[in-house]
Design an enzyme around this catalytic site. Structure first.
Site, PDB file in Angstrom:
ATOM      1  N   GLU A  29       1.284   0.413  -1.660  1.00  0.00           N
ATOM      2  CA  GLU A  29      -0.029   0.925  -2.046  1.00  0.00           C
ATOM      3  C   GLU A  29      -1.109  -0.126  -1.801  1.00  0.00           C
ATOM      4  O   GLU A  29      -2.234   0.210  -1.406  1.00  0.00           O
ATOM      5  CB  GLU A  29      -0.028   1.341  -3.518  1.00  0.00           C
ATOM      6  CG  GLU A  29       0.682   2.642  -3.790  1.00  0.00           C
ATOM      7  CD  GLU A  29       0.454   3.159  -5.190  1.00  0.00           C
ATOM      8  OE1 GLU A  29       1.067   4.171  -5.550  1.00  0.00           O
ATOM      9  OE2 GLU A  29      -0.351   2.556  -5.934  1.00  0.00           O
ATOM     10  N   ASP A  68      -2.066   9.902  -5.273  1.00  0.00           N
ATOM     11  CA  ASP A  68      -2.202   8.455  -5.098  1.00  0.00           C
ATOM     12  C   ASP A  68      -3.530   8.097  -4.436  1.00  0.00           C
ATOM     13  O   ASP A  68      -4.218   7.176  -4.861  1.00  0.00           O
ATOM     14  CB  ASP A  68      -1.046   7.916  -4.249  1.00  0.00           C
ATOM     15  CG  ASP A  68       0.268   7.925  -5.017  1.00  0.00           C
ATOM     16  OD1 ASP A  68       0.211   7.969  -6.260  1.00  0.00           O
ATOM     17  OD2 ASP A  68       1.324   7.882  -4.386  1.00  0.00           O
ATOM     18  N   LYS A  89       4.364   7.849   1.223  1.00  0.00           N
ATOM     19  CA  LYS A  89       4.675   8.715   2.346  1.00  0.00           C
ATOM     20  C   LYS A  89       3.802   8.470   3.573  1.00  0.00           C
ATOM     21  O   LYS A  89       4.222   8.718   4.685  1.00  0.00           O
ATOM     22  CB  LYS A  89       4.539  10.181   1.920  1.00  0.00           C
ATOM     23  CG  LYS A  89       5.534  10.585   0.839  1.00  0.00           C
ATOM     24  CD  LYS A  89       5.340  12.045   0.455  1.00  0.00           C
ATOM     25  CE  LYS A  89       6.320  12.465  -0.636  1.00  0.00           C
ATOM     26  NZ  LYS A  89       6.117  13.869  -1.038  1.00  0.00           N
TER      27      LYS A  89
END
Length: 255
Positions: A29, A68, A89
């Site tokens: 992230e 997210d 993903k």
């Protein structure tokens, strides 16, 4: 222990929400935040800034889902697209290029010797190329040593924000010398040489504040001049070495 860090975007106007409250819950992230912050095709983006209410088929109650990321970007045809993506993903095809320009200074005096150096370095995607100019002066008894040495340097910068501290970097590097030396004897005879060997090693830590960096580190120089000659064709026997370390401070600019 769960991974959790805060990300500070450089392009705050692109962010949808409060740019001081971006939380990264994985190293991937964090890479995605840096990618969207620097990517020119990303117009706006946000992390966990959108709430999606839904009814669970299990308990039949309303729950809230936080995607997210939400991204508004240009596709290959120049059209604007909106996407909800998961940090686990999404596939990053290419990392954005990063550039840094750094200026450093160091000085140290020990007994009769004084050494000062100034450095400039350009860093591209972690790899750096730089030059350091060192002026060494030693007014010892019976002779005066003046060395003007240039180091051509190669370095690599590591991003430690995922391991130690947010916005922290570490640079390790080494360089090879060139330059000129002059020795003045007690009889005022000057001997000069451009035959030099040795190396420099350095490490620098940096903390980023938006587009700027505060830098601090340490440098170790080890140089040796030989084959000294005077204008009268006299030679000076032996080699002259300048060896030692010194702290260095500086500022950087990233873009």
């Amino acid at each position: 222990m769960a991974y959790k860090t805060k990300y500070k975007p450089k392009n705050t106007k692109k962010y949808l929400g409060d740019p001081t409250k971006i939380i990264c819950r994985s190293t991937w992230e964090r890479k995605l935040c840096k990618y969207m912050d620097a990517n020119e095709n990303v117009i706006r983006w946000g992390s966990e800034e959108v709430v999606v209410p839904y009814v669970s088929p299990i308990d039949k109650k309303v729950h809230r889902y936080y995607p997210d990321f939400i991204v508004e970007q240009k596709n290959k045809n120049g059209k604007i697209e909106n996407k909800w993506v998961s940090g686990k993903k999404i596939k990053i095809e290419t990392e954005p290029h990063s550039f840094r320009l750094r200026f450093l200074y160091g000085s140290l005096s020990v007994e009769t010797a004084t050494s000062t150096n100034t450095s400039i370095a350009f860093i591209w995607n972690g790899w750096g190329l730089g030059q350091t100019n060192e002026n060494y002066l030693d007014e010892r008894t019976g002779e005066k040593l003046e060395f003007q040495t240039q180091f051509t340097e190669l370095s690599y910068t590591f991003d430690l924000s995922e391991l130690i501290y947010d916005s922290l970097t570490m640079t390790l590097g080494a360089g090879m010398p060139s330059g000129e030396a002059k020795i003045t004897s007690s009889t005022n005879t000057e001997y000069k040489s451009s035959t030099v060997s040795g190396y420099t090693l350095f490490s620098v830590f940096g903390i980023e504040f938006s587009y700027f960096e505060i830098l601090a580190g340490f440098r170790l120089n080890n140089i040796k001049y030989s084959e000294f000659e005077s204008s009268s064709a006299n030679t000076l026997g032996g080699d002259y070495t300048a060896w030692g370390g010194q702290p260095i401070l500086g500022l950087g600019f990233s873009f």
